[in-house]
Design a protein around this motif. Sequence first.
Motif, PDB file in Angstrom:
ATOM      1  N   PRO A   5      -8.477  27.742  13.806  1.00 28.86           N
ATOM      2  CA  PRO A   5      -8.066  29.047  13.277  1.00 28.86           C
ATOM      3  C   PRO A   5      -7.276  28.979  11.972  1.00 28.86           C
ATOM      4  CG  PRO A   5      -7.736  28.969  15.644  1.00 28.86           C
ATOM      5  CD  PRO A   5      -8.127  27.589  15.234  1.00 28.86           C
ATOM      6  N   LYS A   6      -6.384  27.998  11.820  1.00 30.56           N
ATOM      7  CA  LYS A   6      -5.574  27.937  10.600  1.00 30.56           C
ATOM      8  C   LYS A   6      -6.388  27.524   9.383  1.00 30.56           C
ATOM      9  CE  LYS A   6      -0.988  27.321  12.622  1.00 30.56           C
ATOM     10  NZ  LYS A   6       0.255  26.507  12.655  1.00 30.56           N
TER      11      LYS A   6
ATOM     12  N   ALA B 197      -9.778  28.314   9.237  1.00 29.10           N
ATOM     13  CA  ALA B 197     -10.645  29.489   9.060  1.00 29.10           C
ATOM     14  C   ALA B 197      -9.933  30.617   8.328  1.00 29.10           C
ATOM     15  CB  ALA B 197     -11.134  29.980  10.417  1.00 29.10           C
ATOM     16  N   SER B 198      -8.645  30.785   8.604  1.00 29.56           N
ATOM     17  CA  SER B 198      -7.876  31.884   7.984  1.00 29.56           C
ATOM     18  C   SER B 198      -7.482  31.597   6.545  1.00 29.56           C
ATOM     19  CB  SER B 198      -6.610  32.141   8.797  1.00 29.56           C
ATOM     20  OG  SER B 198      -5.690  31.060   8.660  1.00 29.56           O
TER      21      SER B 198
ATOM     22  N   LYS C 294      -9.205  31.573   2.054  1.00 30.28           N
ATOM     23  CA  LYS C 294     -10.201  31.999   3.048  1.00 30.28           C
ATOM     24  C   LYS C 294     -11.553  32.245   2.394  1.00 30.28           C
ATOM     25  CE  LYS C 294     -11.071  35.255   6.822  1.00 30.28           C
ATOM     26  NZ  LYS C 294     -12.508  35.365   6.490  1.00 30.28           N
TER      27      LYS C 294
END
Length: 225
Positions: A86-87, A89-90, A107
């Motif tokens: 997630p970190k 991807a963001s 991003k």
Amino acid sequence: MDYKKEDNVKTAEVLKEKLNLTRHPVAIKFFNDESEIPEGVEKIGESLRHCEMVTKAAEGVMFYSTAEEQKCKGGSSAMGLEPLPPKIASGEFYYKLGRFDSVETAKSVIDSIPRKEEESLGIIYAPLEEADFIPDVIVVITLPKFGMYITQGIVYNQGGIVEYSCAGIQSLCADAVSAPYVSKKANATLACNGSRSYAGIEDEEIIYGLSTDNIKPLMEAFENI
């Protein structure tokens, strides 16, 4: 594609000669079941980044890796071995490294990076001439002059121009493996901080990822140029 595993030795020989390679071209093969791993190929016994695994194979070592041994999760996820963290991807991960002016910019780059969407259990890495399998991608570490020869070889019998893409991150994974795997076209990359810091990519070196679909026309071109 009519590339056969028996072509590996000759292809490696021609690439080494025409591109004046000081490292072995590296055969990359994705697998979904351990039964697909050729006899005698053992799992790597340490945790390394994918780029380090490529240069290890380029020095003559053959092995396979699953996601568990992949130290760089950005690279591993770009190649379909595990979900994108997630970190990353963001954009937060690369923004905190100081690579971008905002999380949003980071991003947008992550969203544009080529990635292999289909999942695989692992990757086999081997010096091309020793590979007892048909590679999905062949990675070549070379100098810009010889990258020019690759480009000239591609357009020799196909025409047009060659378009390469990279963003200075996720180079030996997304740029050199996922991009040619997905597009079936060659891609060049200028490496990244990680591959230059950890994998020993030299200042003067660039990396090419070749789909096996590219090999026959490239070999034909090298015979005539």
